[in-house]
Design a protein around this motif. Sequence first.
Motif, PDB file in Angstrom:
ATOM      1  N   ALA A  49      47.045  33.925  42.122  1.00 34.82           N
ATOM      2  CA  ALA A  49      46.176  34.469  41.072  1.00 34.82           C
ATOM      3  C   ALA A  49      45.712  33.386  40.125  1.00 34.82           C
ATOM      4  CB  ALA A  49      46.919  35.555  40.289  1.00 34.82           C
ATOM      5  N   ILE A  52      42.365  31.894  41.125  1.00 37.37           N
ATOM      6  CA  ILE A  52      41.258  32.765  40.722  1.00 37.37           C
ATOM      7  C   ILE A  52      41.027  32.661  39.218  1.00 37.37           C
ATOM      8  CG2 ILE A  52      40.554  35.180  40.505  1.00 37.37           C
ATOM      9  CD1 ILE A  52      40.269  34.329  43.304  1.00 37.37           C
ATOM     10  N   VAL A  56      37.480  31.696  37.132  1.00 39.98           N
ATOM     11  CA  VAL A  56      36.838  32.623  36.194  1.00 39.98           C
ATOM     12  C   VAL A  56      36.829  32.034  34.789  1.00 39.98           C
ATOM     13  CG1 VAL A  56      37.005  34.907  35.143  1.00 39.98           C
ATOM     14  CG2 VAL A  56      37.415  34.626  37.579  1.00 39.98           C
ATOM     15  N   LEU A 302      36.483  28.944  41.787  1.00 39.69           N
ATOM     16  CA  LEU A 302      36.702  30.344  42.178  1.00 39.69           C
ATOM     17  C   LEU A 302      36.813  30.474  43.689  1.00 39.69           C
ATOM     18  CD1 LEU A 302      36.910  33.270  41.236  1.00 39.69           C
ATOM     19  CD2 LEU A 302      34.422  33.418  41.381  1.00 39.69           C
ATOM     20  N   GLY A 306      39.869  31.838  45.982  1.00 44.31           N
ATOM     21  CA  GLY A 306      39.731  32.845  47.029  1.00 44.31           C
ATOM     22  C   GLY A 306      40.380  32.411  48.331  1.00 44.31           C
ATOM     23  N   SER A 349      43.561  39.483  43.269  1.00 48.78           N
ATOM     24  CA  SER A 349      42.345  38.870  42.712  1.00 48.78           C
ATOM     25  C   SER A 349      42.032  39.424  41.326  1.00 48.78           C
ATOM     26  CB  SER A 349      41.164  39.107  43.646  1.00 48.78           C
ATOM     27  OG  SER A 349      41.379  38.490  44.886  1.00 48.78           O
ATOM     28  N   GLY A 352      44.175  37.791  38.773  1.00 49.52           N
ATOM     29  CA  GLY A 352      43.635  36.476  38.410  1.00 49.52           C
ATOM     30  C   GLY A 352      42.373  36.585  37.582  1.00 49.52           C
ATOM     31  N   GLY A 353      41.504  37.561  37.916  1.00 50.51           N
ATOM     32  CA  GLY A 353      40.254  37.709  37.175  1.00 50.51           C
ATOM     33  C   GLY A 353      40.471  38.099  35.729  1.00 50.51           C
ATOM     34  N   SER A 388      33.065  39.221  40.294  1.00 49.54           N
ATOM     35  CA  SER A 388      33.134  38.170  41.316  1.00 49.54           C
ATOM     36  C   SER A 388      34.535  38.073  41.907  1.00 49.54           C
ATOM     37  CB  SER A 388      32.716  36.828  40.714  1.00 49.54           C
ATOM     38  OG  SER A 388      33.619  36.409  39.712  1.00 49.54           O
ATOM     39  N   THR A 389      35.562  38.297  41.088  1.00 46.97           N
ATOM     40  CA  THR A 389      36.923  38.251  41.622  1.00 46.97           C
ATOM     41  C   THR A 389      37.179  39.416  42.579  1.00 46.97           C
ATOM     42  OG1 THR A 389      37.848  39.534  39.768  1.00 46.97           O
ATOM     43  CG2 THR A 389      37.778  37.157  39.531  1.00 46.97           C
ATOM     44  N   GLY A 393      38.245  38.863  46.298  1.00 46.87           N
ATOM     45  CA  GLY A 393      39.444  39.510  46.809  1.00 46.87           C
ATOM     46  C   GLY A 393      39.164  40.333  48.050  1.00 46.87           C
TER      47      GLY A 393
END
Length: 416
Positions: A49, A52, A56, A302, A306, A349, A352-353, A388-389, A393
Amino acid sequence: MTAPTIRRHGRTAPTDKLALSASRLTAGDVLRVGAVGLRTRPLRAALSALGIAIGVAAMLCVVGISASGRADLQRTLDALGTNLLTVEAGKRPDGKPGRLPDQAVAMIKRVGPVLNAASLSRLPEDVHVYRNDHIPAERTNGVIVYATDLDLPTTTGATIAHGAWLNPAIAAYPGVVLGAATAQRLGITTAGPGVLIQIANERFTVIGILRPVPLVPELDSAALIGTHAANDHLAVDAAPSIIFLRAADDQVTAVRDVLAATTNPAAPYEIAVSRPSDALAAKLATERALNGLLLGLGAVALLVGGVGVANTMVISVLERRAEIGLRRALGATRGQIRLQFLTESLLLSMLGGITGAALGASVTTAYALIQHWPPVTPAWAVAAGIASTITVGMIAGLYPAIRAARMSPTEALGSV
């Protein structure tokens, strides 16, 4: 006695031999099952995470700091005004520098929408400024000496940091006002009686120090004296070299169009007219190009995050074959296995986002406050970062989820 039968798929089969239908998972079940891998392997999940989150946070910082800078510029322009125009002499047809007429300021003031105007007269290049007469002649500190009109602060928006501005009584005597950078280079922090500097061969009293002037940065590295003082004490004929003027806000463009012909009717092509606020806007546009590069770097970060999520999910599938086989043997369908691992990837994800969004907003706010800017974190940027995350993901978990779903119970349990 014959066992009851039921027709199924065109064939008759005893009811006691019918396979049990697969149960459906609720949304809560899906979340609980998807979170199993995160709870059992917290360190690996946190590190995945983090990739990610860094991507971000990087993108949010770029967007947020850029937006904060634009907000500060807008606030500055609102305070200083965008109706300031400058008039300078350009090049003559023979390539030599032009000259502003001595009556240029008076002629400009006759234009109706012009609110006020003031001129600066640059003194010859051999007129240098020194802290005292013991400084070597070559150490000029890059200070430029100007003779100025008394209403220059009103026109340019310049303000005094310490001391006072020139007035009709002082302007005829050896008194000087220093720009912010000039005072710093000369090591002068206060103004008043007893604070002296050397201009050419004359001693001048520092009566004031200006604050930085964003719209007229040349004033920051200037030493400003009165026109009569330039004539009487330095024996210099101070002709205007640049004129500043304020026009009515709704008439700036119209005034700009007639300034050249008004300033020098005989040779308007020798006059250059500019708008200082346009230079600030051009500077901001240049910074946007750099922001685009930084956004690209954030996108790469990012993407790397991923890949980390995809790697974690593939390894998770390999490590949890026994779990997959057991669930398949107990009746879990391929779709449910696929949904489990896809949900786990999305949760990883999103973790992490959300962390990256919070980190990016915090860094943006801290940087803006240090720079004395209004902190701005656009809501669309936060939403775009989290969206986007989710996309990353979904893409990162798609292959591991399909791979897990294709694993047969016998294959999964037999590899344990």
